[in-house]
Motif scaffolding. Structure first.
Motif, PDB file in Angstrom:
ATOM      1  N   VAL A 212      -7.260  -1.370   5.141  1.00  0.00           N
ATOM      2  CA  VAL A 212      -6.800  -2.251   6.426  1.00  0.00           C
ATOM      3  C   VAL A 212      -7.662  -1.525   7.506  1.00  0.00           C
ATOM      4  O   VAL A 212      -8.017  -0.135   7.354  1.00  0.00           O
ATOM      5  CB  VAL A 212      -5.339  -1.853   6.852  1.00  0.00           C
ATOM      6  CG1 VAL A 212      -4.956  -2.208   8.334  1.00  0.00           C
ATOM      7  CG2 VAL A 212      -4.471  -2.134   5.910  1.00  0.00           C
ATOM      8  N   PRO A 213      -8.187  -2.140   8.165  1.00  0.00           N
ATOM      9  CA  PRO A 213      -9.272  -1.722   9.363  1.00  0.00           C
ATOM     10  C   PRO A 213      -8.675  -0.641  10.182  1.00  0.00           C
ATOM     11  O   PRO A 213      -7.517  -0.905  10.603  1.00  0.00           O
ATOM     12  CB  PRO A 213      -9.613  -3.090  10.020  1.00  0.00           C
ATOM     13  CG  PRO A 213      -9.365  -4.332   9.173  1.00  0.00           C
ATOM     14  CD  PRO A 213      -8.284  -3.875   8.358  1.00  0.00           C
ATOM     15  N   PRO A 214      -9.322   0.405  10.334  1.00  0.00           N
ATOM     16  CA  PRO A 214      -8.719   1.624  11.325  1.00  0.00           C
ATOM     17  C   PRO A 214      -8.326   1.183  12.463  1.00  0.00           C
ATOM     18  O   PRO A 214      -7.270   1.937  13.059  1.00  0.00           O
ATOM     19  CB  PRO A 214     -10.025   2.697  11.043  1.00  0.00           C
ATOM     20  CG  PRO A 214     -11.051   2.008  10.579  1.00  0.00           C
ATOM     21  CD  PRO A 214     -10.524   0.733   9.755  1.00  0.00           C
ATOM     22  N   GLN A 215      -9.018   0.374  13.091  1.00  0.00           N
ATOM     23  CA  GLN A 215      -8.451  -0.315  14.539  1.00  0.00           C
ATOM     24  C   GLN A 215      -7.001  -0.764  14.233  1.00  0.00           C
ATOM     25  O   GLN A 215      -6.401  -0.632  15.144  1.00  0.00           O
ATOM     26  CB  GLN A 215      -9.755  -1.464  15.083  1.00  0.00           C
ATOM     27  CG  GLN A 215     -10.934  -0.896  15.212  1.00  0.00           C
ATOM     28  CD  GLN A 215     -11.862  -1.018  13.907  1.00  0.00           C
ATOM     29  OE1 GLN A 215     -11.461  -1.210  13.004  1.00  0.00           O
ATOM     30  NE2 GLN A 215     -13.145  -1.359  14.209  1.00  0.00           N
ATOM     31  N   PHE A 216      -6.618  -1.582  13.443  1.00  0.00           N
ATOM     32  CA  PHE A 216      -5.453  -2.037  13.382  1.00  0.00           C
ATOM     33  C   PHE A 216      -4.492  -0.887  13.062  1.00  0.00           C
ATOM     34  O   PHE A 216      -3.317  -0.974  13.638  1.00  0.00           O
ATOM     35  CB  PHE A 216      -5.287  -3.007  12.359  1.00  0.00           C
ATOM     36  CG  PHE A 216      -5.807  -4.485  12.754  1.00  0.00           C
ATOM     37  CD1 PHE A 216      -5.813  -4.764  14.020  1.00  0.00           C
ATOM     38  CD2 PHE A 216      -6.188  -5.312  11.894  1.00  0.00           C
ATOM     39  CE1 PHE A 216      -6.703  -5.828  14.646  1.00  0.00           C
ATOM     40  CE2 PHE A 216      -6.710  -6.538  12.136  1.00  0.00           C
ATOM     41  CZ  PHE A 216      -6.833  -7.010  13.563  1.00  0.00           C
ATOM     42  N   LEU A 217      -4.714   0.035  12.145  1.00  0.00           N
ATOM     43  CA  LEU A 217      -3.955   1.182  11.702  1.00  0.00           C
ATOM     44  C   LEU A 217      -3.592   1.832  13.099  1.00  0.00           C
ATOM     45  O   LEU A 217      -2.432   2.331  13.206  1.00  0.00           O
ATOM     46  CB  LEU A 217      -4.627   2.228  10.758  1.00  0.00           C
ATOM     47  CG  LEU A 217      -4.901   1.533   9.480  1.00  0.00           C
ATOM     48  CD1 LEU A 217      -5.545   2.555   8.526  1.00  0.00           C
ATOM     49  CD2 LEU A 217      -3.475   1.230   8.795  1.00  0.00           C
TER      50      LEU A 217
END
Length: 187
Positions: free
Chosen positions: A15-20
């Motif tokens: 999952v993209p870290p920005q979303f995390l």
């Protein structure tokens, strides 16, 4: 929290870290709605680890996990249903999604499968229904295409009003659109 179609590990690695970061910053949630195609037990464990009172996670056509085909959650006066979306052909057909929402007797139907986000109100058999698709959390290709842009949604429900934040990761930058929606709740 509305998300789905991660396809980890077959089409995406993570999952993209920005979303995390966005997901973590907004915890805890009243409910998490995941539209399926997790593809791995590790993703299921991660979704279940997100702080929420309710987790509504359904099986996608690429899942081999012990998950239900649909899930219905009552929040306030609203009944929110979740399906993956492979139950409808052609893929993403909003009229048929509306008919399915009517059969499930829900005010809001959340679906995935198309990998393309949308928010649309429909009237089916005289009843208003809101259709939501958060898109693909990882932005991977879907069998019928998709936006190829990672996306998810976070909603805040107050009475019968939904403030919906739609997040997209476009060329490494997080974009946000806000929808203010009067919900057609009948409960």
């Amino acid at each position: 929290l509305f998300m789905g179609d991660t396809h980890i590990p077959t089409r995406a690695r993570r999952v993209p870290p920005q979303f995390l970061k966005v997901i973590e910053e907004n915890e805890p949630y009243d409910a998490i709605f995941f539209t399926g195609d997790l593809e791995s037990g590790e993703v299921l464990e991660w979704v279940n680890s997100i702080k929420a009172r309710k987790h509504c996670i359904v099986e996608g056509n690429m899942d081999y996990l012990p998950l239900p085909q649909f899930c219905i959650v009552e929040l306030g006066d609203c009944k929110i249903g979740v399906i993956h979306g492979h139950q409808v052909y052609p893929r993403g057909d909003k009229k048929r999604l509306g008919v399915l929402a009517s059969r499930l007797d829900v005010d809001v139907l959340v679906n995935g499968h198309t990998h393309s986000p949308f928010v649309e109100a429909r009237v089916i058999n005289g009843k208003s229904i809101l259709l939501l698709n958060p898109g693909s959390l990882t932005g991977v290709w879907g069998g019928g295409g998709g936006s190829l842009i990672p996306s998810m949604m976070i909603g805040v429900l107050e009475a019968r009003s939904l403030k919906l934040d739609h997040f997209e990761l476009y060329k490494g930058s997080l974009r946000r659109r806000i929808f203010n929606i009067e919900l057609p709740c009948t409960s």
